[in-house]
Design a protein around this motif. Structure first.
Motif, PDB file in Angstrom:
ATOM      1  N   GLN A  40       0.834  -1.206   0.000  1.00 35.28           N
ATOM      2  CA  GLN A  40       0.000   0.000   0.000  1.00 35.28           C
ATOM      3  C   GLN A  40       0.864   1.250   0.000  1.00 35.28           C
ATOM      4  O   GLN A  40       0.568   2.214  -0.701  1.00 35.28           O
ATOM      5  N   THR A  82      -4.960   0.568 -12.229  1.00 35.94           N
ATOM      6  CA  THR A  82      -4.974  -0.753 -11.614  1.00 35.94           C
ATOM      7  C   THR A  82      -4.079  -0.746 -10.382  1.00 35.94           C
ATOM      8  O   THR A  82      -2.892  -0.468 -10.493  1.00 35.94           O
ATOM      9  N   PRO A  83      -4.648  -1.054  -9.193  1.00 36.03           N
ATOM     10  CA  PRO A  83      -3.813  -1.073  -7.990  1.00 36.03           C
ATOM     11  C   PRO A  83      -3.038  -2.381  -7.870  1.00 36.03           C
ATOM     12  O   PRO A  83      -3.352  -3.372  -8.537  1.00 36.03           O
ATOM     13  N   THR A  87      -4.382  -3.875  -2.536  1.00 34.08           N
ATOM     14  CA  THR A  87      -4.267  -2.471  -2.128  1.00 34.08           C
ATOM     15  C   THR A  87      -5.382  -1.672  -2.790  1.00 34.08           C
ATOM     16  O   THR A  87      -6.136  -2.194  -3.618  1.00 34.08           O
ATOM     17  N   THR A  88      -5.468  -0.408  -2.431  1.00 33.30           N
ATOM     18  CA  THR A  88      -6.477   0.467  -3.020  1.00 33.30           C
ATOM     19  C   THR A  88      -5.832   1.756  -3.512  1.00 33.30           C
ATOM     20  O   THR A  88      -4.751   2.128  -3.071  1.00 33.30           O
ATOM     21  N   PRO A  90      -6.676   5.658  -3.481  1.00 29.27           N
ATOM     22  CA  PRO A  90      -7.625   6.577  -2.848  1.00 29.27           C
ATOM     23  C   PRO A  90      -8.419   7.354  -3.885  1.00 29.27           C
ATOM     24  O   PRO A  90      -7.861   7.791  -4.895  1.00 29.27           O
TER      25      PRO A  90
END
Length: 100
Positions: A40, A82-83, A87-88, A90
């Protein structure tokens, strides 16, 4: 109490110093990032790096050991960000509407 607070602060700084992220290669819109940080944190670093270069964000391509490959994406290219799996990215606050 002060000793505990001091010890907590110092250990936090030492742990933060253990993980690092650096750009190994920047060619066009491609970025090769070498990092020992959490996925992350690497994703956030890549997004910040790409946004600093006037892109919309970073799109994850691949990982080999501690090296992550990203593609910086522009909004007008209609590409999906694309993460890194797990993970993300925001969400951005939407731009205010133009006044009439």
């Amino acid at each position: 109490m002060k000793k505990i607070l001091l010890l907590t602060t110092i250990s936090g700084l030492v742990l933060a110093g253990c993980s690092s992220s650096q750009i190994n290669m920047s060619m066009g819109n491609m970025r090769l990032i070498s990092s020992s940080a959490s996925p992350q944190d690497v994703m956030d670093f890549a997004n910040t790096t790409c946004k600093n270069d006037f892109y919309q964000g970073a799109s994850f391509l691949s990982k080999a050991g501690k090296e992550y490959r990203f593609k910086c994406v522009k909004a007008e290219e209609n590409e999906i960000l694309t993460p890194i799996p797990g993970t993300t990215i925001p969400a951005e606050a939407p731009a205010p509407a133009a006044a009439k």
